[in-house]
Write a protein that holds these residues in place. Structure first.
Motif, PDB file in Angstrom:
ATOM      1  N   ASP A  57      14.459  22.856 -29.902  1.00 49.13           N
ATOM      2  CA  ASP A  57      13.186  22.542 -29.407  1.00 49.13           C
ATOM      3  C   ASP A  57      13.218  20.964 -29.351  1.00 49.13           C
ATOM      4  OD1 ASP A  57      12.450  25.036 -29.180  1.00 49.13           O
ATOM      5  OD2 ASP A  57      10.805  25.035 -30.731  1.00 49.13           O
ATOM      6  N   ASP A  58      14.238  20.309 -29.618  1.00 45.80           N
ATOM      7  CA  ASP A  58      14.300  19.082 -29.483  1.00 45.80           C
ATOM      8  C   ASP A  58      14.893  18.658 -27.926  1.00 45.80           C
ATOM      9  OD1 ASP A  58      13.348  18.484 -32.091  1.00 45.80           O
ATOM     10  OD2 ASP A  58      15.531  18.464 -32.800  1.00 45.80           O
ATOM     11  N   VAL A  59      14.058  17.953 -27.350  1.00 48.04           N
ATOM     12  CA  VAL A  59      14.369  17.613 -25.920  1.00 48.04           C
ATOM     13  C   VAL A  59      14.087  16.317 -25.479  1.00 48.04           C
ATOM     14  CG1 VAL A  59      14.052  20.176 -25.150  1.00 48.04           C
ATOM     15  CG2 VAL A  59      12.246  18.640 -24.842  1.00 48.04           C
ATOM     16  N   LEU A  60      14.822  15.772 -24.547  1.00 43.17           N
ATOM     17  CA  LEU A  60      14.299  14.395 -23.896  1.00 43.17           C
ATOM     18  C   LEU A  60      13.787  14.936 -22.697  1.00 43.17           C
ATOM     19  CD1 LEU A  60      14.759  11.290 -23.290  1.00 43.17           C
ATOM     20  CD2 LEU A  60      16.826  11.911 -22.129  1.00 43.17           C
ATOM     21  N   VAL A  61      12.602  14.352 -22.429  1.00 42.55           N
ATOM     22  CA  VAL A  61      11.927  14.610 -21.293  1.00 42.55           C
ATOM     23  C   VAL A  61      12.117  13.467 -20.030  1.00 42.55           C
ATOM     24  CG1 VAL A  61       9.494  15.066 -19.934  1.00 42.55           C
ATOM     25  CG2 VAL A  61       9.907  15.761 -22.248  1.00 42.55           C
ATOM     26  N   LEU A  62      12.665  13.679 -18.935  1.00 39.78           N
ATOM     27  CA  LEU A  62      12.909  12.713 -17.988  1.00 39.78           C
ATOM     28  C   LEU A  62      12.096  13.137 -16.827  1.00 39.78           C
ATOM     29  CD1 LEU A  62      14.694  10.319 -16.963  1.00 39.78           C
ATOM     30  CD2 LEU A  62      16.503  12.218 -16.235  1.00 39.78           C
ATOM     31  N   GLY A  63      11.109  12.448 -16.371  1.00 39.76           N
ATOM     32  CA  GLY A  63      10.261  12.600 -15.454  1.00 39.76           C
ATOM     33  C   GLY A  63      10.059  11.380 -14.276  1.00 39.76           C
ATOM     34  N   THR A  64       9.500  11.716 -13.239  1.00 45.91           N
ATOM     35  CA  THR A  64       9.226  10.582 -12.337  1.00 45.91           C
ATOM     36  C   THR A  64       7.721  10.195 -12.385  1.00 45.91           C
ATOM     37  OG1 THR A  64       8.574  12.224 -10.698  1.00 45.91           O
ATOM     38  CG2 THR A  64      10.628  11.561 -10.696  1.00 45.91           C
ATOM     39  N   ASP A  65       7.398   9.155 -11.849  1.00 46.36           N
ATOM     40  CA  ASP A  65       6.115   8.395 -11.978  1.00 46.36           C
ATOM     41  C   ASP A  65       4.855   9.679 -11.886  1.00 46.36           C
ATOM     42  OD1 ASP A  65       6.464   8.245  -9.500  1.00 46.36           O
ATOM     43  OD2 ASP A  65       5.808   6.318  -9.308  1.00 46.36           O
ATOM     44  N   GLY A  66       5.094  10.606 -10.986  1.00 49.00           N
ATOM     45  CA  GLY A  66       4.137  11.556 -10.713  1.00 49.00           C
ATOM     46  C   GLY A  66       3.779  12.260 -12.042  1.00 49.00           C
ATOM     47  N   ASP A 101       6.291  23.948 -16.040  1.00 49.36           N
ATOM     48  CA  ASP A 101       4.972  23.794 -16.586  1.00 49.36           C
ATOM     49  C   ASP A 101       4.312  22.439 -16.730  1.00 49.36           C
ATOM     50  OD1 ASP A 101       2.784  25.161 -18.070  1.00 49.36           O
ATOM     51  OD2 ASP A 101       3.511  23.689 -19.794  1.00 49.36           O
ATOM     52  N   LEU A 102       5.288  21.435 -16.867  1.00 54.51           N
ATOM     53  CA  LEU A 102       4.926  20.057 -16.777  1.00 54.51           C
ATOM     54  C   LEU A 102       4.449  19.861 -15.485  1.00 54.51           C
ATOM     55  CD1 LEU A 102       7.213  18.121 -19.559  1.00 54.51           C
ATOM     56  CD2 LEU A 102       4.795  18.696 -19.433  1.00 54.51           C
ATOM     57  N   VAL A 103       5.093  19.983 -14.514  1.00 54.91           N
ATOM     58  CA  VAL A 103       5.027  19.760 -13.047  1.00 54.91           C
ATOM     59  C   VAL A 103       3.632  20.244 -12.541  1.00 54.91           C
ATOM     60  CG1 VAL A 103       5.570  20.256 -10.834  1.00 54.91           C
ATOM     61  CG2 VAL A 103       7.233  19.532 -12.461  1.00 54.91           C
ATOM     62  N   MET A 104       3.377  21.424 -13.185  1.00 55.87           N
ATOM     63  CA  MET A 104       2.211  22.061 -12.565  1.00 55.87           C
ATOM     64  C   MET A 104       0.908  21.355 -13.566  1.00 55.87           C
ATOM     65  SD  MET A 104       2.854  24.173 -10.504  1.00 55.87           S
ATOM     66  CE  MET A 104       1.281  24.688 -10.078  1.00 55.87           C
ATOM     67  N   ARG A 105       1.104  21.109 -14.692  1.00 58.91           N
ATOM     68  CA  ARG A 105       0.088  20.451 -15.547  1.00 58.91           C
ATOM     69  C   ARG A 105      -0.481  19.047 -14.753  1.00 58.91           C
ATOM     70  NH1 ARG A 105      -0.910  21.540 -21.027  1.00 58.91           N
ATOM     71  NH2 ARG A 105       0.306  23.520 -21.733  1.00 58.91           N
ATOM     72  N   ALA A 106       0.694  18.158 -14.282  1.00 58.73           N
ATOM     73  CA  ALA A 106       0.620  16.979 -13.423  1.00 58.73           C
ATOM     74  C   ALA A 106      -0.013  17.148 -12.102  1.00 58.73           C
ATOM     75  CB  ALA A 106       1.812  16.308 -13.490  1.00 58.73           C
ATOM     76  N   GLY A 123      -5.486  15.014 -10.758  1.00 55.58           N
ATOM     77  CA  GLY A 123      -3.953  15.347 -10.695  1.00 55.58           C
ATOM     78  C   GLY A 123      -3.014  14.190 -10.079  1.00 55.58           C
ATOM     79  N   SER A 124      -1.875  14.289 -10.150  1.00 58.28           N
ATOM     80  CA  SER A 124      -0.858  13.506  -9.337  1.00 58.28           C
ATOM     81  C   SER A 124      -0.871  13.809  -7.778  1.00 58.28           C
ATOM     82  CB  SER A 124       0.332  13.504 -10.054  1.00 58.28           C
ATOM     83  OG  SER A 124       1.337  12.904  -9.203  1.00 58.28           O
ATOM     84  N   GLY A 125      -1.086  12.781  -7.180  1.00 56.71           N
ATOM     85  CA  GLY A 125      -0.670  12.862  -5.633  1.00 56.71           C
ATOM     86  C   GLY A 125       0.683  12.304  -5.331  1.00 56.71           C
ATOM     87  N   ASP A 126       1.465  12.077  -6.288  1.00 58.34           N
ATOM     88  CA  ASP A 126       3.010  11.524  -6.125  1.00 58.34           C
ATOM     89  C   ASP A 126       3.932  12.689  -6.131  1.00 58.34           C
ATOM     90  OD1 ASP A 126       4.961   9.719  -5.701  1.00 58.34           O
ATOM     91  OD2 ASP A 126       4.149   8.400  -7.239  1.00 58.34           O
ATOM     92  N   ASP A 127       4.965  12.323  -5.806  1.00 60.89           N
ATOM     93  CA  ASP A 127       6.221  13.331  -6.105  1.00 60.89           C
ATOM     94  C   ASP A 127       6.443  13.470  -7.633  1.00 60.89           C
ATOM     95  OD1 ASP A 127       6.751  13.704  -3.561  1.00 60.89           O
ATOM     96  OD2 ASP A 127       8.179  11.982  -3.541  1.00 60.89           O
TER      97      ASP A 127
END
Length: 142
Positions: A57-66, A101-106, A123-127
């Protein structure tokens, strides 16, 4: 513009990542150059994976500004922790599903012609791109 968009801009003019290399850019309606406020030298932090034991369960989350424009580090951590806790540790798709799930939350849910996330925030309007990178493989020597 929302406050989160203004915070992601240098002097309320340009997104930080788009300002790198635009040496002649000025703040709108001024003679203030943006370049002194930007750096092409990224902040780098080294995390020595092999010095620590990591579980599934130990992860690095790499995400865009969206993702990061609308969700805090704490919200992302809680969402990932909760999602992974409810998955079979042997499910090879669990990281992909947690990222989705994170994409859908954002992005949020469509409500009254706008996308809304928890707390009735926009919600995010960005990619939005999200990767979950399991850290447990850093424990192995090849």
């Amino acid at each position: 513009m929302s406050d989160s968009v203004d915070q992601a801009r240098v002097l309320a003019t340009i997104g930080v990542t788009r300002g790198l290399g635009d040496h002649d850019l000025k703040v709108h309606d001024s003679n203030i150059y943006i370049k002194p406020f930007l750096s092409c030298c990224p902040e780098v932090k080294v995390y020595p994976l092999s010095l620590f034991d990591h579980g599934a369960d130990d992860v690095l989350v790499l995400g865009t500004d969206g993702l990061w424009d609308v969700l805090s580090n704490q919200e992302v951590a809680e969402a990932v922790t909760g999602f992974l806790a409810n998955c079979d540790p042997d499910d090879q798709h669990r990281y992909t599903m947690a990222a989705q799930d994170l994409v859908m939350r954002a992005r949020g849910m469509l409500k009254d012609r706008s996308w809304r996330i928890s707390g009735d925030r926009l919600g995010s309007g960005d990619d939005i791109s999200v990767y979950l990178i399991p850290l447990m493989y850093g424990n192995t020597q090849t």
